[in-house]
Scaffold this motif. Structure first.
Motif, PDB file in Angstrom:
ATOM      1  N   MET A 181      -5.159   5.047   1.568  1.00  0.00           N
ATOM      2  CA  MET A 181      -3.814   4.679   1.122  1.00  0.00           C
ATOM      3  C   MET A 181      -3.507   5.228  -0.257  1.00  0.00           C
ATOM      4  O   MET A 181      -2.366   5.588  -0.568  1.00  0.00           O
ATOM      5  CB  MET A 181      -3.667   3.151   1.099  1.00  0.00           C
ATOM      6  CG  MET A 181      -3.609   2.498   2.461  1.00  0.00           C
ATOM      7  SD  MET A 181      -3.417   0.717   2.272  1.00  0.00           S
ATOM      8  CE  MET A 181      -3.337   0.208   3.996  1.00  0.00           C
ATOM      9  N   LEU A 182      -4.534   5.305  -1.092  1.00  0.00           N
ATOM     10  CA  LEU A 182      -4.339   5.719  -2.479  1.00  0.00           C
ATOM     11  C   LEU A 182      -4.226   7.228  -2.634  1.00  0.00           C
ATOM     12  O   LEU A 182      -3.807   7.714  -3.687  1.00  0.00           O
ATOM     13  CB  LEU A 182      -5.495   5.203  -3.344  1.00  0.00           C
ATOM     14  CG  LEU A 182      -5.590   3.667  -3.455  1.00  0.00           C
ATOM     15  CD1 LEU A 182      -6.883   3.270  -4.150  1.00  0.00           C
ATOM     16  CD2 LEU A 182      -4.380   3.115  -4.195  1.00  0.00           C
ATOM     17  N   GLN A 183      -4.625   7.975  -1.575  1.00  0.00           N
ATOM     18  CA  GLN A 183      -4.545   9.429  -1.666  1.00  0.00           C
ATOM     19  C   GLN A 183      -3.093   9.859  -1.794  1.00  0.00           C
ATOM     20  O   GLN A 183      -2.215   9.352  -1.120  1.00  0.00           O
ATOM     21  CB  GLN A 183      -5.185  10.070  -0.437  1.00  0.00           C
ATOM     22  CG  GLN A 183      -6.701   9.951  -0.418  1.00  0.00           C
ATOM     23  CD  GLN A 183      -7.304  10.778   0.693  1.00  0.00           C
ATOM     24  OE1 GLN A 183      -6.621  11.537   1.354  1.00  0.00           O
ATOM     25  NE2 GLN A 183      -8.602  10.645   0.893  1.00  0.00           N
ATOM     26  N   GLY A 184      -2.832  10.797  -2.650  1.00  0.00           N
ATOM     27  CA  GLY A 184      -1.484  11.288  -2.866  1.00  0.00           C
ATOM     28  C   GLY A 184      -0.683  10.457  -3.843  1.00  0.00           C
ATOM     29  O   GLY A 184       0.481  10.760  -4.100  1.00  0.00           O
ATOM     30  N   SER A 226       2.875   0.784   0.903  1.00  0.00           N
ATOM     31  CA  SER A 226       3.983   0.551  -0.027  1.00  0.00           C
ATOM     32  C   SER A 226       3.690  -0.635  -0.947  1.00  0.00           C
ATOM     33  O   SER A 226       3.993  -0.596  -2.141  1.00  0.00           O
ATOM     34  CB  SER A 226       5.274   0.302   0.755  1.00  0.00           C
ATOM     35  OG  SER A 226       5.130  -0.814   1.616  1.00  0.00           O
ATOM     36  N   LEU A 227       3.067  -1.701  -0.401  1.00  0.00           N
ATOM     37  CA  LEU A 227       2.733  -2.860  -1.230  1.00  0.00           C
ATOM     38  C   LEU A 227       1.646  -2.530  -2.247  1.00  0.00           C
ATOM     39  O   LEU A 227       1.683  -2.980  -3.400  1.00  0.00           O
ATOM     40  CB  LEU A 227       2.291  -4.028  -0.344  1.00  0.00           C
ATOM     41  CG  LEU A 227       3.415  -4.772   0.405  1.00  0.00           C
ATOM     42  CD1 LEU A 227       2.830  -5.798   1.346  1.00  0.00           C
ATOM     43  CD2 LEU A 227       4.354  -5.423  -0.590  1.00  0.00           C
ATOM     44  N   VAL A 228       0.656  -1.745  -1.818  1.00  0.00           N
ATOM     45  CA  VAL A 228      -0.406  -1.334  -2.740  1.00  0.00           C
ATOM     46  C   VAL A 228       0.187  -0.542  -3.899  1.00  0.00           C
ATOM     47  O   VAL A 228      -0.129  -0.776  -5.074  1.00  0.00           O
ATOM     48  CB  VAL A 228      -1.473  -0.508  -2.004  1.00  0.00           C
ATOM     49  CG1 VAL A 228      -2.449   0.122  -2.992  1.00  0.00           C
ATOM     50  CG2 VAL A 228      -2.235  -1.385  -1.012  1.00  0.00           C
ATOM     51  N   ARG A 229       1.073   0.391  -3.564  1.00  0.00           N
ATOM     52  CA  ARG A 229       1.696   1.207  -4.601  1.00  0.00           C
ATOM     53  C   ARG A 229       2.528   0.353  -5.554  1.00  0.00           C
ATOM     54  O   ARG A 229       2.449   0.490  -6.780  1.00  0.00           O
ATOM     55  CB  ARG A 229       2.557   2.283  -3.948  1.00  0.00           C
ATOM     56  CG  ARG A 229       3.212   3.236  -4.942  1.00  0.00           C
ATOM     57  CD  ARG A 229       4.061   4.270  -4.226  1.00  0.00           C
ATOM     58  NE  ARG A 229       5.083   3.631  -3.417  1.00  0.00           N
ATOM     59  CZ  ARG A 229       5.127   3.714  -2.094  1.00  0.00           C
ATOM     60  NH1 ARG A 229       4.201   4.381  -1.440  1.00  0.00           N
ATOM     61  NH2 ARG A 229       6.093   3.116  -1.418  1.00  0.00           N
ATOM     62  N   ASP A 230       3.345  -0.551  -4.997  1.00  0.00           N
ATOM     63  CA  ASP A 230       4.178  -1.408  -5.853  1.00  0.00           C
ATOM     64  C   ASP A 230       3.331  -2.332  -6.714  1.00  0.00           C
ATOM     65  O   ASP A 230       3.672  -2.617  -7.870  1.00  0.00           O
ATOM     66  CB  ASP A 230       5.122  -2.239  -4.977  1.00  0.00           C
ATOM     67  CG  ASP A 230       6.239  -1.402  -4.383  1.00  0.00           C
ATOM     68  OD1 ASP A 230       6.355  -0.222  -4.774  1.00  0.00           O
ATOM     69  OD2 ASP A 230       6.980  -1.915  -3.537  1.00  0.00           O
ATOM     70  N   CYS A 231       2.212  -2.799  -6.141  1.00  0.00           N
ATOM     71  CA  CYS A 231       1.319  -3.679  -6.904  1.00  0.00           C
ATOM     72  C   CYS A 231       0.711  -2.930  -8.091  1.00  0.00           C
ATOM     73  O   CYS A 231       0.627  -3.466  -9.207  1.00  0.00           O
ATOM     74  CB  CYS A 231       0.235  -4.226  -5.985  1.00  0.00           C
ATOM     75  SG  CYS A 231      -0.906  -5.344  -6.804  1.00  0.00           S
TER      76      CYS A 231
END
Length: 784
Positions: free
Chosen positions: A526-529, A620-625
């Motif tokens: 998920m964190l890639q990119g 999307s939640l990981v990124r927003d967090c």
């Protein structure tokens, strides 16, 4: 003189030619044909009397009259010629008087009767064969000349048309007139002549109910039309059968339409109250209840969900049986599909303390084309079964693919559990309708036994086969491979993004502390990119060592994501250790947990955590967090959760709910409030929805399809005509295949079926109301 005369008599003639002196009856000349047929050598007959060849009494009388000046010319007189070997040759002769060099001479033309008799015999045989052929043909045959007059017919024709004897005796005109009168539709016409260029085919229906297929064949000799052959084939049984089949098909279509309408009506009538039963029981469970009340409510909800599953299975099975179920081919994101699927099962898995994880192998394309709804249905059934039959351990979904062409790949999906397993002798039967692995009369787990049968057929329609590997008491793996098309290269968004696109100026270093390798790898993917460099460890002690090493290298981790359930040092202790270190003051802590318990958020906030996310995680939640925790002081202010991330946005969002059923309105609006939406307008009819939406200001419309005065379809069409572009999510109890198409055709953007599921509603809202930090498209590049 003899040679010249023989030349005159045409030696090459096919007939015997002789020249006879009428006065002496001497043979003056004979052609080669005479020598050949009678067996004489050349010149032997010249000078001999004709009576040596014609010895019959009638011939003698004839020649005596000729010699005495009687009439000599005759035509086709039968006679017999004596051959050299004494045998007699039957012949027919014709005699003519001629003058040659001022001398009278008789010219005889003699035909070998054997050739004629053979020809006559052959003609008789051919005629008999033709008659036998005509009579043996099952069709009626009528032969006419070029003007249409009957020349011949067979008995089959007489029987087919039931021709009376009196009509047959009347001849061609009477027969044709009578046959024309039997044709039910005069416009068809009983025409026995037509175009010589091609075969004509005409259907004739008679007054007595018979139906004939008339085929006309032109008979042409040397380019000249000499007549017609007409064949009549009795197709009455075929036509009657076709008409009965057409009638049966029409009746079946009417029955199918009635069945579909009945299923749609029953689906609507059952699902509408089911929405209230399941929705209200879910809402009730979120209120303070004692143990007994909670148990009763759980029973109500689980019973409603079980009934809903049965309804869904029966509807799908009936569509498969009727071959009415069709697959779509649309673009979708496999990563997003798996996130939505995980949302459906996280609570169920957590309630049983099961470790639920999914992963997509590195290099697997996620932008693909196919039927995401049916693929989700298959995986939902397999995962649901895995959780149902697993009391402890884990349930894991793994996905991989191998490219088979430029625009296609073979995708393999596997669902593995550590449940009760399936006996070897039952592993084939479970794919049959109404069959389950547990054959006892008091089954523990319930169900219709249709889920796997439906899933197996759906996989087959996609071009694969659903298979199983299982050991009783150990667990099972259900897997299947299906070919799926890849989206066009221009549709794929590259994974690589600049760090500035996500709100930070430099690359972020992140540590994942997760004992489950599936969860660890999924978060890393998920964190890639996102401009994040992620490392992973499996326990708290390893995390401490890795953080200390990073600090010594001068590259400390800005974020540490910690699973709640760690072996050894637990997440709470690890959080306090980090907060007690002055060197880690800038490190942000995010807790990852499968099922949150009351009080967990405050407890971990006190332990120094800045964020709190429930598994399964969403990109999307990981990124927003990450954006949220990096923008706040360590261990200060409120805890960042999936709810707090959307609170500010959702508090300002206006939603219109159009639903005539009061219970359903309560369920939907309560769900919306739980999601953080407070500006909710409610209407109870389609025309009221049009009036409310036309004023503007709504970011989303939830539209029931069946409402009084104006239904949701017409209401949406009216809004689109007025230029209102607000996203409309259809809410309907009709789950038949054509309902989605009907909703989209009316201008709706999406479709939710009743009873409305909280997670499905949340996913649709996220889809049509993206947060400020989300990409404009949900599509991602290849994971890995």
């Amino acid at each position: 003189m003899t040679a010249a005369l023989e030349s005159l008599l045409f030696d090459q003639s096919a007939e015997m030619l002789l020249a006879v002196d009428p006065a002496t009856l001497e043979i003056r000349a004979a052609n080669n044909r005479v020598m050949k047929l009678l067996g004489h050598t050349a010149g032997v007959l010249v000078g001999r009397s004709i009576l040596e060849l014609e010895g019959a009494l009638g011939d003698i009388f004839y020649w005596e009259e000729v010699r005495h000046g009687g009439p000599a010319e005759v035509d086709d007189v039968e006679s017999q010629y004596v051959c050299a070997d004494g045998t007699l040759l039957p012949v027919t002769k014709s005699v003519r008087r001629a003058v040659w060099r001022n001398q009278e001479i008789l010219l005889l033309r003699v035909r070998d009767e054997r050739v004629l008799k053979r020809a006559e015999a052959h003609l008789g045989e051919v005629t008999a064969q033709l008659r036998a052929t005509l009579e043996s043909i099952w069709d009626g045959i009528l032969v006419t000349d070029h003007s249409g007059r009957i020349l011949n017919m067979n008995h089959r024709l007489t029987a087919m048309w039931e021709l009376p004897e009196s009509i047959l005796e009347g001849g061609s005109e009477k027969i044709l007139e009578w046959m024309s009168q039997q044709v039910a539709h005069p416009e068809d016409g009983l025409t026995l002549v037509g175009d010589t260029g091609a075969e004509d085919v005409i259907l004739l229906e008679l007054h007595n109910g018979k139906v004939f297929e008339l085929r006309r064949h032109a008979q042409v000799v040397r380019g000249e039309l000499i007549g017609w052959v007409s064949s009549f084939h009795d197709i009455t049984e075929r036509v009657v059968s076709e008409r009965e089949m057409a009638l049966a098909r029409e009746r079946a279509e009417v029955a199918n339409r009635a069945k579909s309408e009945f299923l749609a009506m029953m689906s609507h009538e059952i699902r509408t109250p089911m929405n209230g039963v399941i929705g209200m029981s879910s809402l009730l469970l979120d209120t303070p209840l004692d143990a007994e009340q909670r148990g009763f409510t759980e029973t109500i909800r689980s019973s409603g969900e079980a009934l809903l599953t049965i309804i869904n299975d029966i509807l799908d099975f009936s569509k498969l049986e009727a071959h009415k179920l069709q697959l779509e081919c649309i673009e979708f994101n496999l990563f997003s599909l798996m996130e939505e699927l995980a949302d459906l099962f996280v609570v169920r898995a957590g309630e049983k303390r099961l470790d639920f994880a999914w992963s997509i192998s590195a290099g697997t394309p996620v932008l693909i084309q196919g039927d995401p709804g049916r693929l989700r249905q298959i995986l939902t059934n397999l995962v649901g079964n895995a959780i149902k039959f697993t009391d402890h351990g884990s349930v894991t979904v793994t996905i991989g693919a191998r490219k088979t062409g430029e625009d296609e790949a073979e995708f393999e999906f596997a669902v593995t559990d550590t449940g009760i397993g399936i006996p070897e002798d039952r592993q084939t039967a479970i794919f049959e309708p109404f069959e389950q692995a547990d054959r006892s009369t008091t089954r523990r787990y319930g169900g219709t036994g249709l889920g796997l049968a439906i899933s197996s057929q759906l996989v087959g329609m996609m071009g694969g086969a659903l298979q199983i590997e299982s050991t009783e008491g150990v667990g099972s793996t259900f897997w299947f491979s299906v070919p799926l098309e890849l989206q066009a290269p221009e549709a794929v968004i590259a994974n690589a993004q600049t760090t500035e696109a996500y709100g930070w100026e430099a690359e972020i270093r992140l540590l994942i502390v997760e004992g489950n390798l599936h969860h660890q790898r999924l978060l890393a993917e998920m964190l890639q990119g996102l401009g994040v460099v992620a490392d992973g460890v499996r326990d708290g002690e390893s995390a401490r060592l890795r953080m200390e090493e990073a600090e010594l290298r001068g590259k400390p981790y800005q974020i540490v994501c910690v699973d709640q359930h760690l072996e050894g040092m637990d997440a709470e202790s690890l959080g306090r250790w980090v907060r007690d270190r002055s060197s880690a003051s800038e490190t942000r802590l995010v807790l990852l947990t499968s099922v949150g318990q009351r009080g967990d958020a405050q407890r971990f906030k006190a332990a120094g955590y800045d964020g709190y996310l429930l598994k399964p995680l969403k990109r999307s939640l990981v990124r927003d967090c990450l954006l949220a925790v990096l923008g706040k002081p360590a261990a200060a202010g409120t805890l960042v959760t999936r709810h707090s991330l959307g609170e500010s946005r959702r508090a300002k969002t206006r939603i219109l709910v159009a639903e005539d059923n009061a219970t359903n309105r309560i369920v939907i609006t309560t769900f919306l409030k739980r999601l953080g939406f407070v500006q909710i307008e409610e209407v109870t009819s389609g025309d009221a929805a049009v009036e409310a939406a036309s004023t503007g200001g709504h970011e989303l419309i939830l539209m029931d399809c069946l409402m009084p005065s104006m239904d949701g379809y017409d209401a949406t069409r009216q809004l689109r005509k007025m230029g209102v572009a607000t996203p409309v999510i259809a809410i309907t109890a009709n789950v038949l295949a054509d309902e989605v198409e009907r909703c989209l055709a009316a201008g709706m953007n999406s479709h939710l079926k009743k009873p409305v599921d909280f997670q499905a509603l949340a996913a649709e809202i996220d889809r049509w109301l993206p947060g400020p930090s989300e990409e404009p498209s949900p599509r991602l590049g290849a994971v890995g």
